[in-house]
Design an enzyme around this catalytic site. Structure first.
Site, PDB file in Angstrom:
ATOM      1  N   LEU A 129       0.913  -1.264   0.074  1.00  0.00           N
ATOM      2  CA  LEU A 129      -0.039  -0.024   0.074  1.00  0.00           C
ATOM      3  C   LEU A 129       0.790   1.350  -0.073  1.00  0.00           C
ATOM      4  O   LEU A 129       1.805   1.343   0.985  1.00  0.00           O
ATOM      5  CB  LEU A 129      -0.698   0.159   1.205  1.00  0.00           C
ATOM      6  CG  LEU A 129      -1.446   1.252   1.531  1.00  0.00           C
ATOM      7  CD1 LEU A 129      -2.724   1.568   0.256  1.00  0.00           C
ATOM      8  CD2 LEU A 129      -2.508   1.340   2.719  1.00  0.00           C
TER       9      LEU A 129
ATOM     10  N   ILE B 187       4.582  -1.030   2.957  1.00  0.00           N
ATOM     11  CA  ILE B 187       4.178   0.322   2.818  1.00  0.00           C
ATOM     12  C   ILE B 187       5.059   0.882   1.790  1.00  0.00           C
ATOM     13  O   ILE B 187       6.491   0.729   1.887  1.00  0.00           O
ATOM     14  CB  ILE B 187       4.399   1.337   4.001  1.00  0.00           C
ATOM     15  CG1 ILE B 187       3.212   0.823   5.361  1.00  0.00           C
ATOM     16  CG2 ILE B 187       3.834   2.789   3.804  1.00  0.00           C
ATOM     17  CD1 ILE B 187       1.999   0.557   4.878  1.00  0.00           C
ATOM     18  N   LYS B 188       4.606   1.352   0.621  1.00  0.00           N
ATOM     19  CA  LYS B 188       5.269   1.785  -0.418  1.00  0.00           C
ATOM     20  C   LYS B 188       6.097   3.358  -0.243  1.00  0.00           C
ATOM     21  O   LYS B 188       4.967   4.322   0.128  1.00  0.00           O
ATOM     22  CB  LYS B 188       4.787   1.701  -1.804  1.00  0.00           C
ATOM     23  CG  LYS B 188       4.396   0.365  -2.169  1.00  0.00           C
ATOM     24  CD  LYS B 188       3.881   0.298  -3.292  1.00  0.00           C
ATOM     25  CE  LYS B 188       4.478   0.454  -4.585  1.00  0.00           C
ATOM     26  NZ  LYS B 188       3.886   0.115  -6.026  1.00  0.00           N
ATOM     27  N   ILE B 189       7.148   3.393  -0.203  1.00  0.00           N
ATOM     28  CA  ILE B 189       7.735   4.667  -0.134  1.00  0.00           C
ATOM     29  C   ILE B 189       8.655   5.033  -1.371  1.00  0.00           C
ATOM     30  O   ILE B 189       9.460   4.055  -1.733  1.00  0.00           O
ATOM     31  CB  ILE B 189       8.674   4.941   1.092  1.00  0.00           C
ATOM     32  CG1 ILE B 189       7.697   4.638   2.229  1.00  0.00           C
ATOM     33  CG2 ILE B 189       9.006   6.241   1.194  1.00  0.00           C
ATOM     34  CD1 ILE B 189       8.260   4.846   3.710  1.00  0.00           C
TER      35      ILE B 189
END
Length: 363
Positions: free
Chosen positions: A107, A138-140
């Site tokens: 996400l 978690i996509k960064i």
């Protein structure tokens, strides 16, 4: 033996680069897991925008949340978490069986935070806590501010998918951020087993230069970049620094091939899957590419760990006038901008649906 199983036996994970509510509720994703060996899933603002645009499956949830006072990003993230929590549960057996190496879903934080490290970390911590699933990345983005956030998120124990990487140098910077976060955890007496992948985008390279290079070089630049990056990946895993972290219990930050759907209609629809088979990597692919590969794809060997002919190929591109370093920076900037546009479109679409559904009183 199924060709997807051959990839699995080689050591490459096959993830689906898509999510819709129908994939989950209709049993399609579960079928892909059992029949095609799919072991993970990625999402992004563009994917969710299309999912909401082309389906009424979200309407009831949007209506209920809007009636409850939710709007904007808060409403969207509740929708997204409903989908991704369900997907994460489908992949939990894989995650458990592989000791946390595989079986992940992803996400993305708000693309509006791409230049704000502190807010990115805050959002990453909050989203991961809300999901309450160990197999949620978690996509960064791998922007300068994003890389600061990656280190801090890893140190905070949040699993991260570092996205929008376009070169060997981008990958190495992401790997450095990951290792610094792990080293800080060890120094603080914390568990070093925090998941992370580094997502290198492939096909956008070829789209960017398709009108600039001779036919002999068409659809070869993304693969050359992947070759050079894979060499750096294998070399990093062999370093004393990484081996020390691994012995302490850290997990490898696996290299992930992203943007691997073929964009050129004259090229094979399984081009990047067949070219990028490699142990200890992931390929996340659109649904149509997955089905095409299952139908007629072939494994044509694996990527050479020494980079193969990458340097020679990249020299040919340089002779054709392609500045690799400048183009990598441009592609990353364009990727951030594209996701930001999709994000705005997505929020506007959800808001419009919420308004229309509330007005009609749909239940």
């Amino acid at each position: 033996m199924k060709v997807t199983q051959q990839l699995h036996d080689l050591g490459q994970s096959l993830w689906l680069d898509n999510i819709t509510r129908e994939l989950l509720t209709g049993g399609t994703l579960e079928r892909y897991i059992h029949e095609l060996g799919v072991t993970g899933l990625t999402s992004n603002p563009t994917i969710f925008d299309k999912a909401v645009q082309h389906s009424d499956a979200y309407d009831d949830s949007i209506h209920d949340k809007a009636r409850g006072g939710k709007s904007g990003e808060a409403l969207f993230f509740e929708l997204a978490l409903e989908d991704l929590v369900q997907a994460a549960d489908l992949f939990r057996p894989v995650h458990a069986a592989t000791g946390g190496v595989d079986g992940w879903v992803s996400l993305e934080v708000s693309p509006s935070l791409a230049d704000d490290a502190a807010d990115t970390v805050e959002a990453a911590v909050e989203l991961h806590a809300r999901a309450q699933r160990p197999n949620l990345f978690i996509k960064i983005p791998g922007t300068p501010a994003g890389l600061v956030a990656v280190e801090e998120a890893i140190f905070a124990g949040v699993p991260v998918n570092v996205t929008l990487l376009f070169s060997r140098e981008h990958y190495l910077a992401a790997a450095e951020a990951y290792m610094r976060g792990i080293e800080r955890r060890l120094a603080a007496g914390l568990d070093p087993a925090v998941g992370c992948v580094a997502s290198l985008f492939i096909s956008r390279w070829d789209v960017a230069v398709q009108d600039q290079v001779p036919d002999a070089l068409r659809n070869r630049l993304g693969i050359a970049i992947a070759l050079r990056t894979y060499q750096a990946y294998r070399e990093l895993l062999a370093t004393t620094r990484w081996q020390t972290l691994a012995e302490a219990g850290a997990q490898p930050q696996r290299l992930l091939w992203a943007s691997t759907g073929t964009k050129d209609p004259a090229a094979s629809d399984t081009l990047y899957l067949e070219a990028l088979a490699a142990p200890d990597t992931i390929n996340t692919i659109p649904e149509k590419t997955l089905l095409a590969f299952a139908d007629h794809g072939k494994i044509r060997g694996e990527l050479p760990a020494d980079g193969g002919d990458a340097d020679a190929l990249l020299a040919e591109f340089a002779q054709a006038g392609v500045d690799i370093d400048a183009l990598a920076g441009r592609l990353q900037e364009e990727g951030v901008d594209a996701f930001a546009r999709s994000w705005r479109d997505l929020l506007n679409r959800v808001a419009a649906k919420a308004k229309a559904l509330t007005k009609t009183g749909q239940t």
